[in-house]
Design a protein around this motif. Structure first.
Motif, PDB file in Angstrom:
ATOM      1  N   GLN A 104      34.430 -29.808   7.475  1.00  0.00           N
ATOM      2  CA  GLN A 104      35.306 -29.861   6.707  1.00  0.00           C
ATOM      3  C   GLN A 104      35.235 -29.223   5.500  1.00  0.00           C
ATOM      4  O   GLN A 104      36.052 -27.976   4.807  1.00  0.00           O
ATOM      5  CB  GLN A 104      35.259 -31.729   5.994  1.00  0.00           C
ATOM      6  CG  GLN A 104      36.652 -31.526   5.162  1.00  0.00           C
ATOM      7  CD  GLN A 104      37.548 -32.961   4.203  1.00  0.00           C
ATOM      8  OE1 GLN A 104      36.554 -33.359   4.478  1.00  0.00           O
ATOM      9  NE2 GLN A 104      38.251 -32.891   3.651  1.00  0.00           N
ATOM     10  N   ALA A 105      33.453 -29.362   4.925  1.00  0.00           N
ATOM     11  CA  ALA A 105      33.874 -28.162   4.155  1.00  0.00           C
ATOM     12  C   ALA A 105      33.612 -26.650   4.824  1.00  0.00           C
ATOM     13  O   ALA A 105      34.282 -25.757   3.515  1.00  0.00           O
ATOM     14  CB  ALA A 105      32.511 -28.265   3.172  1.00  0.00           C
ATOM     15  N   ILE A 106      33.436 -26.468   5.543  1.00  0.00           N
ATOM     16  CA  ILE A 106      33.153 -25.087   5.807  1.00  0.00           C
ATOM     17  C   ILE A 106      34.452 -24.555   6.353  1.00  0.00           C
ATOM     18  O   ILE A 106      34.800 -23.291   6.058  1.00  0.00           O
ATOM     19  CB  ILE A 106      32.457 -24.856   7.701  1.00  0.00           C
ATOM     20  CG1 ILE A 106      31.445 -25.691   6.916  1.00  0.00           C
ATOM     21  CG2 ILE A 106      32.695 -23.670   8.014  1.00  0.00           C
ATOM     22  CD1 ILE A 106      30.298 -25.050   8.424  1.00  0.00           C
ATOM     23  N   GLN A 107      35.177 -25.449   6.890  1.00  0.00           N
ATOM     24  CA  GLN A 107      37.189 -25.194   7.204  1.00  0.00           C
ATOM     25  C   GLN A 107      37.720 -24.758   5.737  1.00  0.00           C
ATOM     26  O   GLN A 107      38.119 -23.672   5.494  1.00  0.00           O
ATOM     27  CB  GLN A 107      37.448 -26.374   7.447  1.00  0.00           C
ATOM     28  CG  GLN A 107      37.618 -25.977   8.980  1.00  0.00           C
ATOM     29  CD  GLN A 107      38.088 -27.333   9.804  1.00  0.00           C
ATOM     30  OE1 GLN A 107      38.601 -28.774   8.944  1.00  0.00           O
ATOM     31  NE2 GLN A 107      37.565 -27.941  10.717  1.00  0.00           N
ATOM     32  N   LYS A 108      36.924 -26.034   4.530  1.00  0.00           N
ATOM     33  CA  LYS A 108      37.848 -25.115   3.780  1.00  0.00           C
ATOM     34  C   LYS A 108      37.141 -23.493   2.763  1.00  0.00           C
ATOM     35  O   LYS A 108      37.798 -22.791   2.073  1.00  0.00           O
ATOM     36  CB  LYS A 108      37.742 -25.507   2.149  1.00  0.00           C
ATOM     37  CG  LYS A 108      38.032 -27.446   2.559  1.00  0.00           C
ATOM     38  CD  LYS A 108      37.796 -28.394   1.708  1.00  0.00           C
ATOM     39  CE  LYS A 108      38.769 -29.805   1.618  1.00  0.00           C
ATOM     40  NZ  LYS A 108      40.229 -28.688   1.540  1.00  0.00           N
ATOM     41  N   ALA A 109      35.584 -22.702   2.934  1.00  0.00           N
ATOM     42  CA  ALA A 109      35.267 -22.487   2.854  1.00  0.00           C
ATOM     43  C   ALA A 109      35.725 -20.877   3.909  1.00  0.00           C
ATOM     44  O   ALA A 109      36.416 -19.952   3.118  1.00  0.00           O
ATOM     45  CB  ALA A 109      33.866 -21.680   3.126  1.00  0.00           C
ATOM     46  N   GLU A 110      36.625 -20.660   4.767  1.00  0.00           N
ATOM     47  CA  GLU A 110      37.248 -20.913   5.299  1.00  0.00           C
ATOM     48  C   GLU A 110      38.231 -20.162   5.058  1.00  0.00           C
ATOM     49  O   GLU A 110      38.357 -19.088   5.351  1.00  0.00           O
ATOM     50  CB  GLU A 110      37.307 -20.475   6.977  1.00  0.00           C
ATOM     51  CG  GLU A 110      36.059 -20.506   7.820  1.00  0.00           C
ATOM     52  CD  GLU A 110      35.970 -21.093   9.123  1.00  0.00           C
ATOM     53  OE1 GLU A 110      35.806 -20.573  10.448  1.00  0.00           O
ATOM     54  OE2 GLU A 110      36.326 -22.106   9.889  1.00  0.00           O
ATOM     55  N   ALA A 111      38.767 -20.974   4.408  1.00  0.00           N
ATOM     56  CA  ALA A 111      40.568 -20.730   3.844  1.00  0.00           C
ATOM     57  C   ALA A 111      39.948 -19.917   2.654  1.00  0.00           C
ATOM     58  O   ALA A 111      41.216 -18.987   1.959  1.00  0.00           O
ATOM     59  CB  ALA A 111      40.873 -21.492   3.076  1.00  0.00           C
ATOM     60  N   LEU A 112      38.903 -19.462   1.932  1.00  0.00           N
ATOM     61  CA  LEU A 112      38.605 -18.994   0.354  1.00  0.00           C
ATOM     62  C   LEU A 112      38.200 -17.379   1.342  1.00  0.00           C
ATOM     63  O   LEU A 112      38.298 -16.414   0.621  1.00  0.00           O
ATOM     64  CB  LEU A 112      38.142 -19.387  -0.078  1.00  0.00           C
ATOM     65  CG  LEU A 112      37.429 -21.002  -0.878  1.00  0.00           C
ATOM     66  CD1 LEU A 112      37.041 -20.786  -1.613  1.00  0.00           C
ATOM     67  CD2 LEU A 112      39.052 -20.439  -1.776  1.00  0.00           C
ATOM     68  N   HIS A 113      38.274 -16.715   2.415  1.00  0.00           N
ATOM     69  CA  HIS A 113      38.282 -15.389   3.199  1.00  0.00           C
ATOM     70  C   HIS A 113      38.239 -15.855   4.589  1.00  0.00           C
ATOM     71  O   HIS A 113      37.854 -15.911   5.476  1.00  0.00           O
ATOM     72  CB  HIS A 113      36.262 -15.879   3.227  1.00  0.00           C
ATOM     73  CG  HIS A 113      35.613 -15.591   1.893  1.00  0.00           C
ATOM     74  ND1 HIS A 113      35.598 -15.030   0.864  1.00  0.00           N
ATOM     75  CD2 HIS A 113      35.103 -17.371   1.350  1.00  0.00           C
ATOM     76  CE1 HIS A 113      34.891 -15.882  -0.397  1.00  0.00           C
ATOM     77  NE2 HIS A 113      34.261 -16.524   0.089  1.00  0.00           N
ATOM     78  N   PRO A 114      39.788 -14.908   4.151  1.00  0.00           N
ATOM     79  CA  PRO A 114      41.474 -15.467   5.534  1.00  0.00           C
ATOM     80  C   PRO A 114      40.144 -14.250   6.734  1.00  0.00           C
ATOM     81  O   PRO A 114      40.439 -14.320   7.714  1.00  0.00           O
ATOM     82  CB  PRO A 114      42.455 -14.949   4.641  1.00  0.00           C
ATOM     83  CG  PRO A 114      41.986 -14.925   3.445  1.00  0.00           C
ATOM     84  CD  PRO A 114      40.507 -14.643   3.112  1.00  0.00           C
TER      85      PRO A 114
END
Length: 516
Positions: free
Chosen positions: A67-77
């Motif tokens: 979940q945290a990794i996916q949120k970080a990916e959303a910050l860096h498209p």
């Protein structure tokens, strides 16, 4: 700050400047009131979108922190995501050489992160290209549990999106002062060690006795977007100061925290380097007591700390570098690690991993400082920018091409509001007091487009007020920066006292001759 060994390891001169040793005399007579005691304009928080960005996760972190990794990916498209095994970190090298990332965010479990891994990662990041300097700006994400990790990433997103603000105030908590009454707690406007921040933020300084930071003081750091912590340290907190179990209870505003106390970045395993038996001892701090994990579960959006005995002055250098560059926090930590390389003559120190019960390494004081500073890491997104540049660089630099194969570099000291910037934290050979340190001139220049290699660097002269200043060229290295080459040079200078030297005056000039 570095603790002494049972044999004291000739570290008296090191301790005289680090962490609490500074506060023991500074707060007594040097803290002076400034204006701006009330918070000023909130800090300018954003993400740097330049260059390729990679997210890496250990096998265990990839499993547990989805979940945290996916949120970080959303910050860096446009991120590239990689998974790796702790036992085969080297396998990442070819992927990193291909991607040439500007930033790397590493998700890692608390029991997987220690000084050995930090050193191994640092060494890898100097070998992505062929120059000796660090090639990628890195940050680490971890937490006591998956929810804490997710919350950490969410706080970053809220700060970047403007849903939360970092107040325009800096609090410098020197930590315990051994000369103060045990129950004393002082908090006042101004800051002796980083006065340059008066140009941007409100300033406050805290010092206290050995029993001064009680639970009743948990709101003492509230209202600050930038916080410095100092003192002697252990994995469970600042000795005679803020403890790990208090760190989670602190009433903090969203903030970036810079910690110079030893071991306060430890999340699990750590190594006691010196014991009465003359051996290294592997130890473990619990998640409940870990200063780092408890702080990361608070309102922190970034935390810079060490996984081994640390040094008090590079932390202030990080903050001053932030002040005159406005660079990302990953670049701030990269600057620290490049400073280790220059301080070692232009090459990374040998970073032999620790093993339980191995003989204690026979390090010199310089080894302790260099390798301890190499153990500093950033917890947080390396692309995070928390402030614009708000002061001048230390030098006004001009480069003149005197011939096809020769450059002359002139660096004129212009910003005396900077203090730690001009201190070499690793060497004392030019200091009149060998318990203190040399001064330094750290100079970075872009080379002409047709220059690929450097054959020589010589100090032509260093003068201030008509006086020649004793010096030595400590180290230099050429960094590949896109299609250009960037030259990093460190020259050490004589000192006469604590942050005192003939060089520290406006107009002091360093002249260098560079040949190819």
């Amino acid at each position: 700050m570095v603790m002494q060994s049972h044999k004291r390891q000739a570290l008296i001169w090191t301790l005289s400047l680090a962490g609490i040793a500074v506060s023991s005399f500074v707060v007594l007579f040097a803290c002076q009131p400034f204006a701006f005691s009330k918070p000023r304009q909130p800090l300018s928080v954003r993400l740097d979108s330049s260059g390729p960005y990679v997210i890496l996760a250990t096998t265990a972190a990839d499993r547990d922190y989805q979940q945290a990794i996916q949120k970080a990916e959303a910050l860096h498209p446009h991120v590239t995501r990689l998974k790796f095994s702790l036992e085969d970190l080297e396998s990442l090298r070819e992927s990193l050489r291909t991607i040439q990332p500007r930033y790397a965010l590493i998700f890692i479990k608390p029991d997987e992160l220690d000084v050995n891994f930090a050193w191994k990662w640092l060494a890898l990041t100097t070998r992505i290209d062929d120059d000796p300097l660090v090639d990628v700006s890195s940050g680490f994400i971890t937490g006591a549990n998956p929810d804490a990790v997710t919350s950490f990433v969410e706080r970053t997103a809220k700060a970047v999106n403007g849903e939360s603000i970092l107040p325009g105030k800096l609090i410098d908590n020197f930590g315990p002062n051994p000369q103060a009454p045990r129950n004393q707690f002082l908090q006042q406007a101004g800051c002796f060690m980083i006065p340059v921040f008066q140009e941007r933020t409100a300033l406050a300084t805290i010092s206290h006795g050995a029993d001064g930071f009680t639970d009743s003081r948990l709101d003492a750091l509230q209202g600050a977007g930038l916080i410095h912590l100092g003192g002697h340290g252990d994995p469970d907190g600042v000795i005679d100061g803020l403890q790990g179990q208090q760190a989670k209870q602190l009433k903090l505003s969203p903030s970036a925290i810079f910690n110079g106390a030893c071991y306060t970045g430890v999340t699990g395993r750590w190594f006691k380097q010196w014991t009465p038996q003359g051996k290294v001892e592997s130890k473990t701090v619990s998640a409940e007591k870990s200063f780092c994990l408890n702080l990361l579960d608070n309102s922190t959006i970034a935390y810079l700390a060490a996984l081994h005995p640390d040094h008090g002055i590079p932390v202030y250098q990080e903050m001053e570098y932030l002040a005159y560059t406005g660079r990302s926090l990953g670049d701030v930590m990269r600057h620290t690690h490049n400073g280790v390389i220059l301080g070692n003559g232009g090459r990374l120190p040998e970073l032999e991993p620790f093993v339980d019960q191995m003989p204690s390494p026979k390090w010199t004081p310089s080894d302790v400082m260099l390798k301890g500073t190499a153990a500093r890491i950033l917890f947080g997104d390396p692309a995070l920018i928390v402030s614009e540049a708000f002061t001048k660089p230390p030098f006004e630099i001009t480069t003149t091409r005197s011939s096809a194969d020769q450059l002359q570099i002139s660096a004129v000291l212009s910003n005396l509001q900077l203090k730690s910037e001009f201190t070499d934290t690793y060497h004392a050979d030019l200091a009149s007091n060998k318990q203190l340190f040399n001064d330094r001139a750290l100079i970075v220049v872009d080379l002409p487009e047709d220059w690929q290699n450097i054959g020589s660097v010589e100090v032509t002269e260093i003068r201030a007020a008509g006086q020649d200043i004793p010096n030595r060229l400590l180290g230099y290295a050429v960094e590949t920066a896109g299609q250009r080459q960037r030259l990093h040079i460190q020259v050490d200078l004589s000192t006469t006292g604590y942050m005192q030297s003939p060089f520290r005056q406006k107009g002091a000039t360093v002249v260098l001759t560079v040949g190819r």
